[in-house]
Scaffold this active site. Structure first.
Site: not given
Ligand code: DX5
Ligand code: ZN
Length: 215
Positions: A7, A32, A34, A36, A65, A67, A141-142, A174, A197
């Protein structure tokens, strides 16, 4: 053996090109991405120009992805920004079948994501239409959150449905993925492990990606 989708949310945004090139040189299967919106999830990550910038340097397919609320408004834009896979949230799509058809018409692979509290059974009538089911193992979200243990059970159920009906979608997980939970996830039926991470904070991300792949 799983495919790995690191990610980019956990990358150094001031050195995105460097980090994308590191992923190009690794055995990652996807990047990936993300997205948001601060509405569907409490956090805002980045948007179209950053996705495009990643795409310009990426030699791996972008696994995007979304969100975001009302993702239909942005499907075409993210396809044009390089998305190979477009994953929307079940919880954000009242007309999920229409959304999935739209993604296919755009020439991308359609994916659907489930929040931790959403049972896999709600997808029973759409499983034959999707290329990917993304099971969230944290609340979206995180990055850097703790893996939710109930995820194993959900993956096993989804894998049973896939086997029972002969569906061909891939199962992606995920959130909070690391070398401790990856082997069990793969045993339960996961094909693609997203890891943020754990990859980017490791001393040797390329080796970490390869270690996860061999889970
Ligand atoms: C969370 C995102 C994840 C996140 C994973 O909302 O969808 O893709 O980047 O990060 P880690 O692996 O750090 O949990
Ligand atoms: Zn994600």
């Amino acid at each position: 053996m799983a495919e790995i989708a690191p990610s980019i949310l956990a990358a150094d945004f001031a050195n995105l090109q460097r980090d994308v090139e590191m992923l190009n040189a690794s055995t990652a299967g996807y990047i990936h991405v993300d997205i948001m919106d601060g509405m569907f999830v409490p956090n805002i990550s980045f948007g179209l120009p950053v996705c495009e910038a990643i795409y310009r340097h990426a030699q791996k397919p972008l696994d995007v992805h979304l969100m975001i609320e009302q993702p239909d408004r942005y499907l075409e834009a993210f396809r044009n920004a390089g998305a190979a896979t477009l994953t929307v949230h079940y919880e954000a799509c009242p007309h999920l079948h229409r959304t999935i058809q739209h993604i296919k018409e755009l020439g991308a692979l359609p994916g659907v994501a489930l929040n931790p509290h959403t049972p896999v059974e709600v997808l029973s009538e759409i499983l034959g239409d999707v290329s990917l089911v993304l099971i969230m193992s944290v609340n979206p979200g995180f990055g850097g959150q703790k893996f939710i243990e109930n995820t194993y059970k959900k993956i096993a159920k989804l894998n049973d449905l896939r086997e029972k009906f002969g569906y061909t979608f891939k199962i992606e997980v995920d959130g909070g993925v690391n070398l401790g939970n990856a082997p069990l996830l793969v045993r339960e039926g996961v094909d693609i492990l997203v890891a943020g991470s754990f990859v980017f904070s490791s001393a040797d991300p390329i080796k970490t990606i390869e270690d996860l792949r061999n889970s």
